[in-house]
Design a protein around this motif. Structure first.
Motif, mmCIF file in Angstrom:
data_model
loop_
_atom_site.group_PDB
_atom_site.id
_atom_site.type_symbol
_atom_site.label_atom_id
_atom_site.label_comp_id
_atom_site.label_asym_id
_atom_site.label_seq_id
_atom_site.Cartn_x
_atom_site.Cartn_y
_atom_site.Cartn_z
ATOM 1 N N HIS A 137 0.819 -1.220 0.000
ATOM 2 C CA HIS A 137 0.000 0.000 0.000
ATOM 3 C C HIS A 137 0.848 1.265 0.000
ATOM 4 C CE1 HIS A 137 -3.615 2.331 0.588
ATOM 5 N NE2 HIS A 137 -3.168 2.852 1.720
ATOM 6 N N HIS A 138 1.892 1.268 0.815
ATOM 7 C CA HIS A 138 2.759 2.445 0.937
ATOM 8 C C HIS A 138 3.984 2.224 0.050
ATOM 9 C CE1 HIS A 138 0.245 3.725 4.271
ATOM 10 N NE2 HIS A 138 0.426 2.546 4.831
ATOM 11 N N ARG A 139 3.813 2.475 -1.206
ATOM 12 C CA ARG A 139 4.858 2.154 -2.174
ATOM 13 C C ARG A 139 6.056 3.084 -2.033
ATOM 14 N NH1 ARG A 139 0.561 1.220 -7.112
ATOM 15 N NH2 ARG A 139 -0.497 -0.550 -6.124
ATOM 16 N N GLY A 140 7.159 2.633 -2.573
ATOM 17 C CA GLY A 140 8.407 3.360 -2.417
ATOM 18 C C GLY A 140 9.433 2.466 -1.758
ATOM 19 N N ARG A 141 10.584 3.027 -1.479
ATOM 20 C CA ARG A 141 11.681 2.224 -0.934
ATOM 21 C C ARG A 141 11.328 1.607 0.410
ATOM 22 N NH1 ARG A 141 16.891 5.354 0.936
ATOM 23 N NH2 ARG A 141 15.341 5.904 2.527
ATOM 24 N N ASP A 142 10.781 2.424 1.316
ATOM 25 C CA ASP A 142 10.480 1.916 2.653
ATOM 26 C C ASP A 142 9.414 0.824 2.605
ATOM 27 O OD1 ASP A 142 12.305 3.716 3.540
ATOM 28 O OD2 ASP A 142 10.879 5.070 4.501
ATOM 29 N N GLY A 143 8.406 1.030 1.773
ATOM 30 C CA GLY A 143 7.362 0.024 1.638
ATOM 31 C C GLY A 143 7.911 -1.271 1.070
ATOM 32 N N PHE A 144 8.780 -1.144 0.083
ATOM 33 C CA PHE A 144 9.381 -2.332 -0.530
ATOM 34 C C PHE A 144 10.223 -3.101 0.482
ATOM 35 C CE2 PHE A 144 13.074 -4.261 -2.651
ATOM 36 C CZ PHE A 144 12.420 -5.173 -3.481
ATOM 37 N N VAL A 145 11.018 -2.372 1.258
ATOM 38 C CA VAL A 145 11.867 -3.017 2.267
ATOM 39 C C VAL A 145 11.010 -3.717 3.313
ATOM 40 C CG1 VAL A 145 13.504 -2.580 4.144
ATOM 41 C CG2 VAL A 145 13.822 -1.472 1.919
ATOM 42 N N LEU A 146 9.921 -3.071 3.714
ATOM 43 C CA LEU A 146 9.030 -3.649 4.719
ATOM 44 C C LEU A 146 8.397 -4.945 4.211
ATOM 45 C CD1 LEU A 146 8.057 -2.865 7.569
ATOM 46 C CD2 LEU A 146 6.043 -1.844 6.496
ATOM 47 N N ALA A 147 7.887 -4.903 2.988
ATOM 48 C CA ALA A 147 7.271 -6.095 2.409
ATOM 49 C C ALA A 147 8.297 -7.208 2.227
ATOM 50 C CB ALA A 147 6.618 -5.748 1.076
ATOM 51 N N LEU A 148 9.481 -6.836 1.771
ATOM 52 C CA LEU A 148 10.537 -7.824 1.565
ATOM 53 C C LEU A 148 10.955 -8.461 2.881
ATOM 54 C CD1 LEU A 148 12.421 -9.116 -0.533
ATOM 55 C CD2 LEU A 148 14.059 -7.280 -0.076
ATOM 56 N N ALA A 149 11.060 -7.640 3.921
ATOM 57 C CA ALA A 149 11.440 -8.165 5.236
ATOM 58 C C ALA A 149 10.374 -9.122 5.763
ATOM 59 C CB ALA A 149 11.651 -7.013 6.216
ATOM 60 N N GLY A 150 9.108 -8.736 5.614
ATOM 61 C CA GLY A 150 8.026 -9.607 6.066
ATOM 62 C C GLY A 150 8.015 -10.934 5.328
ATOM 63 N N ALA A 151 8.199 -10.871 4.011
ATOM 64 C CA ALA A 151 8.208 -12.094 3.206
ATOM 65 C C ALA A 151 9.419 -12.961 3.544
ATOM 66 C CB ALA A 151 8.203 -11.735 1.727
ATOM 67 N N ALA A 152 10.565 -12.326 3.783
ATOM 68 C CA ALA A 152 11.780 -13.077 4.105
ATOM 69 C C ALA A 152 11.631 -13.828 5.426
ATOM 70 C CB ALA A 152 12.975 -12.125 4.166
ATOM 71 N N VAL A 153 11.067 -13.155 6.421
ATOM 72 C CA VAL A 153 10.843 -13.818 7.711
ATOM 73 C C VAL A 153 9.870 -14.981 7.540
ATOM 74 C CG1 VAL A 153 9.896 -13.540 10.032
ATOM 75 C CG2 VAL A 153 11.371 -11.762 9.071
ATOM 76 N N ALA A 154 8.833 -14.765 6.735
ATOM 77 C CA ALA A 154 7.853 -15.829 6.492
ATOM 78 C C ALA A 154 8.513 -17.052 5.867
ATOM 79 C CB ALA A 154 6.729 -15.309 5.599
ATOM 80 N N VAL A 155 9.407 -16.823 4.925
ATOM 81 C CA VAL A 155 10.111 -17.938 4.281
ATOM 82 C C VAL A 155 11.010 -18.655 5.287
ATOM 83 C CG1 VAL A 155 11.856 -18.531 2.558
ATOM 84 C CG2 VAL A 155 10.016 -16.948 1.967
ATOM 85 N N LEU A 156 11.684 -17.887 6.128
ATOM 86 C CA LEU A 156 12.619 -18.472 7.091
ATOM 87 C C LEU A 156 11.917 -19.343 8.124
ATOM 88 C CD1 LEU A 156 15.066 -15.475 7.716
ATOM 89 C CD2 LEU A 156 15.587 -17.634 6.562
#
Length: 238
Positions: A113-132
């Motif tokens: 929803h909150h696009r941009g660098r911070d939003g991308f990093v947040l989504a990536l971090a959430g997805a990475a933790v989910a995978v781990l």
């Protein structure tokens, strides 16, 4: 709609999520009610829809707000609080309680929803933790993607609605009934309800008109660990 304006449709969805979750968990006390597991397939996608609807109502780009900090804090706190009652009621479960899945789903939905660098990093971090922690995460990675998919469905009604429906089926794919029973009527019902749950929720969210319903406010956070603890107590006394 303002984030602070009550949406009675959303309150209805939250009530249905809590009710179907409670019905699902009755089987821990009364094993003969295992069929209620099918009803329980409605709960998780409806909770995810609640997250998606709240994110959709916030201003895009306004990620660092007091509301979001409080939201994240409550979710994180109850991810911790809920683990003990969850473990007491379901001691043989291979996963942690559902709150971490919803918390990671919130982070990914914020990123969408909150696009941009911070939003991308947040989504990536959430997805990475989910995978781990996939093996310990209730509903797995697919479950954490569901709020973001529902957010997209809210913003773009139409065929996009099939995305959260498909994700919901995949999120339930690790369930032991699907693994052990294969294509039996019981498992087909699980798949059908899982597929229909996000669609039902989206329809309820869009329904016209207003009605009176008791609002689900912050006390709703306590319902999850509270009902788990209550069911454990009932089973212990029985």
């Amino acid at each position: 709609m303002s984030l602070h304006t009550r949406d009675t449709n959303l309150d209805l969805i939250k009530w249905l999520a809590m009710l179907t979750m409670l019905l699902d968990h009755l089987r821990y006390v009364w094993p003969d009610t295992e069929w209620l597991f099918i009803v329980g397939r409605l709960a998780f996608p409806l909770f995810c829809l609640g997250i998606a609807a709240n994110v959709a109502r916030s201003q895009s780009g306004a990620l660092y707000t007091e509301d979001n900090v409080r939201y994240l804090g409550w979710m994180a706190a109850f991810a911790v609080i809920s683990e003990l009652p969850y473990r007491l009621l379901s001691s043989d479960s291979s996963t942690i309680n559902v709150m971490p899945s919803l918390l990671l789903g919130l982070l990914i939905a914020w990123g969408a929803h909150h696009r941009g660098r911070d939003g991308f990093v947040l989504a990536l971090a959430g997805a990475a933790v989910a995978v781990l922690i996939q093996e310990r995460l209730m509903y797995g990675v697919f479950g954490t993607l569901l709020p973001a998919a529902l957010l997209l469905a809210i913003q773009r009604p139409g065929l996009v609605w099939l995305l959260p429906a498909a994700l919901c089926v995949m999120a339930n794919s690790r369930n032991r009934w699907l693994a052990e029973w294969e294509l039996q009527p019981f498992t087909l019902l699980i798949v059908a309800v899982a597929f229909a749950a996000p669609l039902l929720g989206l329809l309820l969210l869009r329904r016209p008109g207003h009605f009176k319903i008791w609002p689900v406010k912050r006390w709703g956070y306590w319902f999850y660990p509270g009902h788990l603890a209550a069911l454990h107590l009932i089973r212990s006394l029985g």
